[in-house]
Motif scaffolding. Structure first.
Motif, PDB file in Angstrom:
ATOM      1  N   GLY A  16       0.823  -1.203   0.000  1.00  0.00           N
ATOM      2  CA  GLY A  16       0.000   0.000   0.000  1.00  0.00           C
ATOM      3  C   GLY A  16       0.851   1.244   0.000  1.00  0.00           C
ATOM      4  N   GLY A  17       1.906   1.255   0.810  1.00  0.00           N
ATOM      5  CA  GLY A  17       2.820   2.395   0.834  1.00  0.00           C
ATOM      6  C   GLY A  17       3.532   2.578  -0.496  1.00  0.00           C
ATOM      7  N   TYR A  18       3.904   1.455  -1.115  1.00  0.00           N
ATOM      8  CA  TYR A  18       4.573   1.514  -2.425  1.00  0.00           C
ATOM      9  C   TYR A  18       3.658   2.137  -3.477  1.00  0.00           C
ATOM     10  CZ  TYR A  18       6.482  -0.295  -6.842  1.00  0.00           C
ATOM     11  OH  TYR A  18       6.950  -0.427  -8.131  1.00  0.00           O
ATOM     12  N   LEU A  19       2.404   1.686  -3.507  1.00  0.00           N
ATOM     13  CA  LEU A  19       1.449   2.232  -4.475  1.00  0.00           C
ATOM     14  C   LEU A  19       1.114   3.689  -4.177  1.00  0.00           C
ATOM     15  CD1 LEU A  19      -0.979  -0.831  -4.809  1.00  0.00           C
ATOM     16  CD2 LEU A  19       0.664  -0.010  -6.515  1.00  0.00           C
ATOM     17  N   GLY A  23       4.376   3.978  -6.968  1.00  0.00           N
ATOM     18  CA  GLY A  23       4.994   2.797  -7.558  1.00  0.00           C
ATOM     19  C   GLY A  23       4.034   2.023  -8.439  1.00  0.00           C
ATOM     20  N   LYS A  24       4.585   1.264  -9.368  1.00  0.00           N
ATOM     21  CA  LYS A  24       3.782   0.462 -10.289  1.00  0.00           C
ATOM     22  C   LYS A  24       3.989  -1.019  -9.991  1.00  0.00           C
ATOM     23  CE  LYS A  24       4.034   3.920 -13.984  1.00  0.00           C
ATOM     24  NZ  LYS A  24       4.434   4.190 -15.398  1.00  0.00           N
ATOM     25  N   MET A  25       2.882  -1.744  -9.857  1.00  0.00           N
ATOM     26  CA  MET A  25       2.952  -3.168  -9.534  1.00  0.00           C
ATOM     27  C   MET A  25       3.310  -4.028 -10.737  1.00  0.00           C
ATOM     28  SD  MET A  25       2.432  -3.702  -6.319  1.00  0.00           S
ATOM     29  CE  MET A  25       2.054  -5.455  -6.322  1.00  0.00           C
ATOM     30  N   SER A  26       3.209  -3.470 -11.931  1.00  0.00           N
ATOM     31  CA  SER A  26       3.413  -4.290 -13.135  1.00  0.00           C
ATOM     32  C   SER A  26       4.814  -4.896 -13.182  1.00  0.00           C
ATOM     33  CB  SER A  26       3.163  -3.441 -14.394  1.00  0.00           C
ATOM     34  OG  SER A  26       4.005  -2.297 -14.412  1.00  0.00           O
ATOM     35  N   VAL A 198      13.808   0.126 -21.567  1.00  0.00           N
ATOM     36  CA  VAL A 198      13.895  -1.336 -21.455  1.00  0.00           C
ATOM     37  C   VAL A 198      14.873  -1.715 -20.344  1.00  0.00           C
ATOM     38  CG1 VAL A 198      14.570  -3.464 -22.642  1.00  0.00           C
ATOM     39  CG2 VAL A 198      13.292  -1.692 -23.879  1.00  0.00           C
ATOM     40  N   LEU A 199      16.015  -1.048 -20.319  1.00  0.00           N
ATOM     41  CA  LEU A 199      17.007  -1.331 -19.273  1.00  0.00           C
ATOM     42  C   LEU A 199      16.452  -1.014 -17.886  1.00  0.00           C
ATOM     43  CD1 LEU A 199      20.266   0.066 -20.917  1.00  0.00           C
ATOM     44  CD2 LEU A 199      19.625  -2.331 -20.594  1.00  0.00           C
ATOM     45  N   GLY A 200      15.659   0.054 -17.783  1.00  0.00           N
ATOM     46  CA  GLY A 200      15.058   0.412 -16.495  1.00  0.00           C
ATOM     47  C   GLY A 200      14.163  -0.696 -15.966  1.00  0.00           C
ATOM     48  N   LYS A 201      13.371  -1.293 -16.848  1.00  0.00           N
ATOM     49  CA  LYS A 201      12.482  -2.386 -16.435  1.00  0.00           C
ATOM     50  C   LYS A 201      13.291  -3.620 -16.042  1.00  0.00           C
ATOM     51  CE  LYS A 201       8.486  -0.939 -19.169  1.00  0.00           C
ATOM     52  NZ  LYS A 201       7.552  -1.302 -20.276  1.00  0.00           N
ATOM     53  N   LEU A 202      14.362  -3.876 -16.777  1.00  0.00           N
ATOM     54  CA  LEU A 202      15.197  -5.036 -16.449  1.00  0.00           C
ATOM     55  C   LEU A 202      15.889  -4.860 -15.098  1.00  0.00           C
ATOM     56  CD1 LEU A 202      16.813  -5.761 -19.942  1.00  0.00           C
ATOM     57  CD2 LEU A 202      15.065  -7.123 -18.771  1.00  0.00           C
ATOM     58  N   ILE A 203      16.399  -3.654 -14.846  1.00  0.00           N
ATOM     59  CA  ILE A 203      17.048  -3.389 -13.553  1.00  0.00           C
ATOM     60  C   ILE A 203      16.022  -3.452 -12.427  1.00  0.00           C
ATOM     61  CG2 ILE A 203      18.239  -1.640 -12.178  1.00  0.00           C
ATOM     62  CD1 ILE A 203      19.541  -0.691 -14.809  1.00  0.00           C
ATOM     63  N   GLY A 204      14.824  -2.899 -12.661  1.00  0.00           N
ATOM     64  CA  GLY A 204      13.761  -2.976 -11.654  1.00  0.00           C
ATOM     65  C   GLY A 204      13.387  -4.403 -11.346  1.00  0.00           C
TER      66      GLY A 204
END
Length: 289
Positions: A16-19, A23-26, A198-204
């Protein structure tokens, strides 16, 4: 019930705090199955390596204590005092008549009045073995107390196995999370030619491994281990009650004094009041008559 509430609070507050912070749960949901497979699978494998079959079964069974809580309630301590009162009184009035109860407690008219206590093999064995030893003239209070103390320490050590196994797993999960995260970074480096989004999603996704390892360790497994330890220690007082009453009996105190010693050595939140116990013992005497 508190265990379930605690788990819900952990998940609601963390995610809940993250959202709430935007933040994005995807990204988490996409990476979670693979990260959990690596971390959970490695943790399970390490758990199996470090435990034998009996230890693994015991630990899994102990997970139920997180939600069920302590086994012995206020009424059980009162019932145990009543049971010991009946047995000690019979041992002094008719030692021969006691034998049928301690040799076959499952058919005893005394034990069967307390089915929950009768279902606990260790409690019954502790009572019967001690009374049997006394009937065989092994009645030195100090020696018997020492034997009972060592027996209870061994039982407590064995009962703590589940808690220790869970804590060991909790200690290893953050490191396994780092392993998963490093593998994610390796995967990211193989795609270094991709655009920044793309790199951001991979690092995340790689960082989900670190998050998951720490979250499982300190949010779930660590508290589980602490709860199991607390429950085991609390339940051990029940067997301590048996010890102090039977040792008091070997000191040749009156039956009522033996029971009162046990009552006063019961944890305060489980201790029956003097009047409550007196009423219960009156009922026992009426039934016996």
């Amino acid at each position: 019930m508190l265990g379930i509430i605690g788990i819900i609070v952990i998940f609601v507050m963390v995610f809940g705090g993250y959202l709430a912070a935007g933040g994005k749960m995807s990204i988490i949901l996409k990476s979670l199955p693979f990260e959990f497979m690596m971390i959970g699978g490695a943790g399970t494998g390490a758990f199996l390596i470090s435990n034998d079959g009996a230890g693994a079964k015991s630990t899994i069974k102990d997970l139920g204590k997180v939600f069920k809580g302590v086994k012995w309630k206020h009424s059980d301590y009162r019932d145990m005092l009543c049971l010991l009162f009946e047995l000690i009184r019979l041992a002094r009035q008719n030692p021969v008549g006691l034998e049928e109860h301690i040799e076959a407690p499952e058919t005893s008219s005394i034990f069967t009045r307390y089915p929950k206590i009768l279902s606990d093999k260790e409690a019954v064995a502790l009572i019967c073995d001690t009374l049997r030893s006394a009937s065989m003239n092994y009645d030195d209070p100090h020696q018997v107390e020492e034997v009972l103390e060592k027996r209870m320490e061994a039982n407590l050590h064995h009962a703590m196995h589940g808690s220790h196994a869970m804590q060991s797993l909790a200690d290893g999960l953050p490191a396994l999370g780092i392993v998963a995260a490093v593998l994610g970074v390796i995967k990211t480096m193989a795609s270094i030619d991709q655009p920044p989004e793309v790199l951001g999603k991979l690092i995340g996704g790689a960082l989900v491994g670190t998050f998951l390892g720490v979250f499982l360790a300190y949010g779930l497994m660590g508290p589980f281990a602490a709860k199991v330890q607390s429950v085991v220690e609390e339940d051990s007082h029940f067997y301590g009650l048996i010890r102090v009453v039977l040792v008091a009996n070997l000191h040749n105190h009156s039956t009522n004094i033996c029971i009162e010693v046990g009552r006063q050595n019961t944890p305060s939140h489980s201790r029956p009041s003097f009047s409550e116990l007196e009423e219960a013992l009156k009922d026992v005497k009426t039934e016996a008559a």
